[in-house]
Write an enzyme that holds these catalytic residues in place. Sequence first.
Site, PDB file in Angstrom:
ATOM      1  CG  ASP A   1       0.450   1.121  -6.470  1.00  0.00           C
ATOM      2  OD1 ASP A   1       1.400   0.345  -6.278  1.00  0.00           O
ATOM      3  OD2 ASP A   1      -0.728   0.829  -6.212  1.00  0.00           O
TER       4      ASP A   1
ATOM      5  CE  LYS B   1      -2.849  -3.792  -8.632  1.00  0.00           C
ATOM      6  NZ  LYS B   1      -4.129  -4.131  -7.973  1.00  0.00           N
TER       7      LYS B   1
ATOM      8  CB  SER C   1      -3.857   0.880  -3.693  1.00  0.00           C
ATOM      9  OG  SER C   1      -3.189   0.571  -4.881  1.00  0.00           O
ATOM     10  CG  HIS C   2      -4.402   3.755  -7.025  1.00  0.00           C
ATOM     11  ND1 HIS C   2      -4.846   2.514  -6.662  1.00  0.00           N
ATOM     12  CD2 HIS C   2      -5.470   4.410  -7.519  1.00  0.00           C
ATOM     13  CE1 HIS C   2      -6.135   2.415  -6.932  1.00  0.00           C
ATOM     14  NE2 HIS C   2      -6.536   3.551  -7.446  1.00  0.00           N
TER      15      HIS C   2
ATOM     16  CG  ASP D   1      -0.508  -1.181  -2.690  1.00  0.00           C
ATOM     17  OD1 ASP D   1      -0.477  -0.467  -3.719  1.00  0.00           O
ATOM     18  OD2 ASP D   1      -1.231  -2.183  -2.592  1.00  0.00           O
TER      19      ASP D   1
ATOM     20  CG  ASP E   1      -0.645  -3.298  -5.803  1.00  0.00           C
ATOM     21  OD1 ASP E   1      -0.524  -2.101  -6.137  1.00  0.00           O
ATOM     22  OD2 ASP E   1      -1.684  -3.762  -5.286  1.00  0.00           O
ATOM     23  NE  ARG E   2      -3.177   0.403  -9.208  1.00  0.00           N
ATOM     24  CZ  ARG E   2      -4.244   1.010  -9.668  1.00  0.00           C
ATOM     25  NH1 ARG E   2      -4.130   1.959 -10.575  1.00  0.00           N
ATOM     26  NH2 ARG E   2      -5.440   0.701  -9.216  1.00  0.00           N
TER      27      ARG E   2
HETATM   28  C1  VG1 Z   1      -8.949  -0.165  -9.625  1.00  0.00           C
HETATM   29  C2  VG1 Z   1      -8.465  -0.790 -10.907  1.00  0.00           C
HETATM   30  C3  VG1 Z   1      -8.418  -2.298 -10.763  1.00  0.00           C
HETATM   31  C4  VG1 Z   1      -7.543  -2.670  -9.562  1.00  0.00           C
HETATM   32  C5  VG1 Z   1      -8.023  -1.942  -8.319  1.00  0.00           C
HETATM   33  C6  VG1 Z   1      -7.079  -2.150  -7.150  1.00  0.00           C
HETATM   34  O1  VG1 Z   1     -10.246  -0.609  -9.329  1.00  0.00           O
HETATM   35  O2  VG1 Z   1      -9.304  -0.421 -11.994  1.00  0.00           O
HETATM   36  O3  VG1 Z   1      -7.937  -2.863 -11.942  1.00  0.00           O
HETATM   37  O4  VG1 Z   1      -7.597  -4.041  -9.321  1.00  0.00           O
HETATM   38  O5  VG1 Z   1      -8.081  -0.539  -8.564  1.00  0.00           O
HETATM   39  O6  VG1 Z   1      -5.796  -1.682  -7.450  1.00  0.00           O
HETATM   40  P1  VG1 Z   1     -11.551   0.264  -9.655  1.00  0.00           P
HETATM   41  O7  VG1 Z   1     -12.682  -0.534  -9.071  1.00  0.00           O
HETATM   42  O8  VG1 Z   1     -11.342   1.597  -9.019  1.00  0.00           O
HETATM   43  O9  VG1 Z   1     -11.623   0.362 -11.147  1.00  0.00           O
HETATM   44  V1  VG1 Z   1      -4.696  -1.181  -6.291  1.00  0.00           V
HETATM   45  O10 VG1 Z   1      -3.280  -0.836  -6.971  1.00  0.00           O
HETATM   46  O11 VG1 Z   1      -5.525  -1.415  -4.996  1.00  0.00           O
HETATM   47  O12 VG1 Z   1      -4.035  -2.074  -5.410  1.00  0.00           O
HETATM   48 CO    CO Z   2      -1.769  -0.708  -5.422  1.00  0.00          CO
END
Ligand code: VG1
Ligand code: CO
Length: 540
Positions: free
Chosen positions: A276, A375, A112-113, A278, A280-281
């Site tokens: 981001d 998302k 992800s990010h 992948d 989804d954000r």
């Molecule tokens: C973070 C965010 C959460 C989100 C998760 C995955 O988790 O706070 O809201 O669902 O990332 O996002 P954490 O446990 O680090 O607070 V991502 O864009 O994987 O896809």
């Molecule tokens: Co993501």
Amino acid sequence: MILTVATTPIADQKPGTSGLRKKVQVFQQAHYLANFVQATFDALESKTGQTLVLGGDGRYFNREAIQIVLKMAAAAGFARVLVGQGGILSTPAASNLIRQNKAMGGIVLSASHNPGGPDGDFGIKYNVGNGGPAPEKVTDAIFANTKTIRRYFIADAPDVNLDAVGTSDLAGLKVEVLNPVAAYEALMRQLFDFDAIKALFAGGFTIRFDAMSAVTGPYAKAILEGALGARQGSVVHGQPLPDFGGHHPDPNLVHCADLYALAMSPEAPDLCAASDGDGDRNLIIGRGQFVTPSDSLAILAANAHLAPGYKAGITGIARSMPTSAAADRVAHKRGINIFETPTGWKYFGNLLDANLVTLCGEESAGTGSNHVREKDGLWAVLLWLNILAVRKQSVQQIVAAHWAEFGRNYYTRHDYEEVASAPAHELIDRLRDNLANLKGRKFGMQEIAEADDFAYHDTVDGSISRHQGIRLLFKDGARIVFRLSGTGTSGATLRLYLERYDAKNFGLDAQIAVADLIAIAEEVAMIRHYTSRDQPSVIT
Ligand code: VG1
Ligand code: CO
């Protein structure tokens, strides 16, 4: 030929809120990825004859990982794998393909990010047949399998050519390499009024979309510049790169500082947006107006009926617990459902499947709807564009009108990243042990009405998820939440969420609006002491 490879359990392969995330070097250890993939396949019932969707955000190790998963899918008896060209699929596009093709599930390769590259992070997660992240029942079974694994199965076959669209055979498995954008674009055309948005751009509306050298580039170029007629060059950093160009593909105000500066400048386009690693954000900044993700969810919910896909109205909204209650105000006023779930998209799946909610969102820049089970960053941008096209107002005007109608939930999140793990856990444990004493405590004008460790009761499947964050709920509706991140890959990350409602005054800086809460958080949690930091590393 199918090979049986002997292996041993490799410690700590526990999928977290978004699958398994580790440093690339960890994934490059012999058998590490294969162990996790076999543990996943072993947790699934009959794979014979089934379809699997496969793709990733293009980060370093994506291509190698795709080849391993393909050969293991062949060995596991899958009939067909749909894989994005070049190994590319955004997370929401993968979710869509699973649903449209009635696949058994999908494997999404992404952290992800988190940063990418040889020294960055890699990740893998399994999504189930509804297109959403595997529920805890499945991730628990995967974890149990990683503890006992002794062998995995893999086809002894040459690599598949991922760059040419078309179908090939891999040891009896049908591999279909497909255009990663086409089906997703078709879905967006069903949901949004492309003609209205086209007219908006034709009328001179300007956008800058920063794909952060991550997966959304091809999607944003095809849809925004191609189908909708945004000026060429509106999408920047549109080429997915294995190391994201050395950047951190997290669309927040720190990593999108340039975009924010542009949005606040005299040259600002009408809309600045980003997504981001992948895809989804989303980040939404109007000219002179940053929209917090919590406000964005509330505003999208209040206006979704303006887009064709939601014209019948929405059944309800779900938000993660730390997300501000701005969406609750919309739900109450409109008489629709509102749910508060733990952090992580997997908790929204049951509510969406049962049609109890249509829109979901998280404070961490995730927004989505029942169109997929993830998302969806570009979807959020398109819904904003559709609303802007219909209302013919600026982002700033829409935000101001929203606050005037519903009041403003001042909101901020303070992250203490990569702090020592043991003391961070101690901070949380100490608060948890003290909940009874915290209730009723007064701090000047403020009084804690309730203090708890959030537990979620899923009304659809009856499951209970405990220890989802320490909440201090104040008499006037203000709130402080403490939780530890489940997605970091080194040390611990403490997240502190602060929120205060104001029905009348909307012009304050958020940090100033919650200054008293910041002081209370320090007093009760001794953050400086336990993190050895005198300030957060990221404020959003
Ligand atoms: C973070 C965010 C959460 C989100 C998760 C995955 O988790 O706070 O809201 O669902 O990332 O996002 P954490 O446990 O680090 O607070 V991502 O864009 O994987 O896809
Ligand atoms: Co993501």
